[in-house]
Design a protein around this motif. Structure first.
Motif, mmCIF file in Angstrom:
data_model
loop_
_atom_site.group_PDB
_atom_site.id
_atom_site.type_symbol
_atom_site.label_atom_id
_atom_site.label_comp_id
_atom_site.label_asym_id
_atom_site.label_seq_id
_atom_site.Cartn_x
_atom_site.Cartn_y
_atom_site.Cartn_z
ATOM 1 N N MET A 99 34.151 51.096 87.714
ATOM 2 C CA MET A 99 33.479 51.367 86.446
ATOM 3 C C MET A 99 34.505 51.791 85.404
ATOM 4 O O MET A 99 34.973 52.923 85.397
ATOM 5 C CB MET A 99 32.415 52.447 86.636
ATOM 6 N N LEU A 100 34.860 50.860 84.531
ATOM 7 C CA LEU A 100 35.880 51.099 83.516
ATOM 8 C C LEU A 100 35.368 50.670 82.144
ATOM 9 O O LEU A 100 34.583 49.724 82.041
ATOM 10 C CB LEU A 100 37.148 50.304 83.834
ATOM 11 N N SER A 105 32.761 55.022 93.420
ATOM 12 C CA SER A 105 31.622 55.754 93.981
ATOM 13 C C SER A 105 30.519 54.804 94.424
ATOM 14 O O SER A 105 29.523 55.227 95.006
ATOM 15 C CB SER A 105 31.075 56.744 92.946
ATOM 16 N N ARG A 106 30.682 53.511 94.170
ATOM 17 C CA ARG A 106 29.683 52.521 94.553
ATOM 18 C C ARG A 106 29.875 52.168 96.027
ATOM 19 O O ARG A 106 30.853 51.522 96.396
ATOM 20 C CB ARG A 106 29.793 51.276 93.676
ATOM 21 N N VAL A 115 27.069 48.014 100.544
ATOM 22 C CA VAL A 115 27.809 47.000 101.276
ATOM 23 C C VAL A 115 28.094 45.792 100.386
ATOM 24 O O VAL A 115 29.188 45.220 100.424
ATOM 25 C CB VAL A 115 27.027 46.562 102.536
ATOM 26 N N SER A 116 27.134 45.421 99.552
ATOM 27 C CA SER A 116 27.316 44.264 98.669
ATOM 28 C C SER A 116 28.469 44.468 97.698
ATOM 29 O O SER A 116 29.196 43.524 97.366
ATOM 30 C CB SER A 116 26.022 43.981 97.894
ATOM 31 N N ASP A 117 28.661 45.725 97.247
ATOM 32 C CA ASP A 117 29.784 46.014 96.341
ATOM 33 C C ASP A 117 31.113 45.870 97.069
ATOM 34 O O ASP A 117 32.075 45.316 96.530
ATOM 35 C CB ASP A 117 29.658 47.428 95.765
ATOM 36 N N ARG A 118 31.181 46.372 98.301
ATOM 37 C CA ARG A 118 32.422 46.273 99.061
ATOM 38 C C ARG A 118 32.761 44.810 99.355
ATOM 39 O O ARG A 118 33.912 44.397 99.247
ATOM 40 C CB ARG A 118 32.309 47.077 100.363
ATOM 41 N N ASP A 138 42.356 44.397 98.601
ATOM 42 C CA ASP A 138 42.958 44.560 99.927
ATOM 43 C C ASP A 138 42.339 45.709 100.711
ATOM 44 O O ASP A 138 42.434 45.741 101.937
ATOM 45 C CB ASP A 138 44.462 44.787 99.775
ATOM 46 N N ASP A 139 41.716 46.652 100.012
ATOM 47 C CA ASP A 139 41.051 47.762 100.685
ATOM 48 C C ASP A 139 40.075 48.394 99.701
ATOM 49 O O ASP A 139 40.112 48.111 98.493
ATOM 50 C CB ASP A 139 42.073 48.794 101.174
ATOM 51 N N TYR A 140 39.211 49.283 100.235
ATOM 52 C CA TYR A 140 38.112 49.829 99.449
ATOM 53 C C TYR A 140 37.911 51.268 99.890
ATOM 54 O O TYR A 140 37.622 51.519 101.064
ATOM 55 C CB TYR A 140 36.858 48.994 99.743
ATOM 56 N N LEU A 141 38.062 52.231 98.983
ATOM 57 C CA LEU A 141 37.910 53.642 99.322
ATOM 58 C C LEU A 141 36.816 54.241 98.441
ATOM 59 O O LEU A 141 36.861 54.132 97.220
ATOM 60 C CB LEU A 141 39.234 54.381 99.109
#
Length: 223
Positions: A53-54, A79-80, A83-86, A95-98
């Motif tokens: 979110m930018l 903060s999203r 599963v669909s967002d990831r 490459d990764d999602y935190l």
């Protein structure tokens, strides 16, 4: 190694930048999607930490446009947690999602893991002559003797070794190590260099840090 954080929340961005710089990374910070995209394309980064979110354009679009030009590793911070967002982020080329909130040590572990995966990553160990640096462990050894450095001294030495043989101006050193524009009335670079020399050079016969009069400093082994 050089990282880019694209995060619009001021406290979060400043916290991440401070923590990563103290961990030995050269770190830039952008607070909007367009600014982040421009830096990501124009500069060479080892890893980009990208919020979703930018303002301006969101992280999805930043990544989509970036992937048209570069394959720089990207770690999404958001903060999203759907599963669909990831899945969307990974399909776009992340490459990764935190997911926020997260512990800084987990972020640091993810950053180091991604950097190890990168084919363009910097070596874990570096050496010039008899001086050896373990980048990940932040350990410096010369002639078998461990040299204790502060975070800034390590960042300064790391920069010099990465750019060995190059004459680095005081303004470049100030921008890379302290993230500041060099003021000719400020002697912070010269003071830091004297302290670094006292630790890595003064007790050894062969000197590695050299002053180039009127230009700056160079780190190299000379006969």
């Amino acid at each position: 190694m050089r990282l880019l954080i694209v995060e619009d929340e001021p406290k979060a961005g400043d916290y991440l930048r401070k923590g990563l710089m103290e961990s030995g990374f050269v770190t830039d910070l952008a607070r909007t999607g367009p600014d982040g995209l421009n830096l990501a394309i124009e500069q060479n980064y080892d890893l980009i930490l990208l919020d979703v979110m930018l303002p301006g354009i969101d992280g999805w679009e930043v990544l989509r446009q970036l992937r048209e030009k570069k394959e720089t590793p990207v770690l999404f911070l958001t903060s999203r947690d759907e599963v669909s967002d990831r899945v969307k982020g990974l399909e776009l080329g992340a490459d990764d999602y935190l997911i926020k909130p997260f512990a800084f040590m987990e972020l640091l572990a993810r950053v180091r893991t991604l950097l190890r995966r990168s084919p363009l990553r910097e070596a874990d160990t570096m050496s010039v002559g008899e001086l050896e640096i373990d980048v990940l462990k932040r350990r410096v050894i010369r002639q078998g003797e461990r040299i204790e450095l502060t975070a800034k001294e390590f960042a300064l030495l790391h920069l010099l070794v990465r750019r060995k043989g190059e004459v680095l101006s005081r303004s470049l050193i100030a921008s890379q190590v302290w993230d500041m524009n060099f003021d000719s009335d400020t002697n912070v670079v010269d003071v830091a260099m004297r302290r670094l020399r006292a630790k890595v050079d003064d007790r050894f016969d062969k000197k590695l840090v050299h002053t180039v009069r009127g230009m700056g400093y160079v780190f190299e082994e000379r006969d």
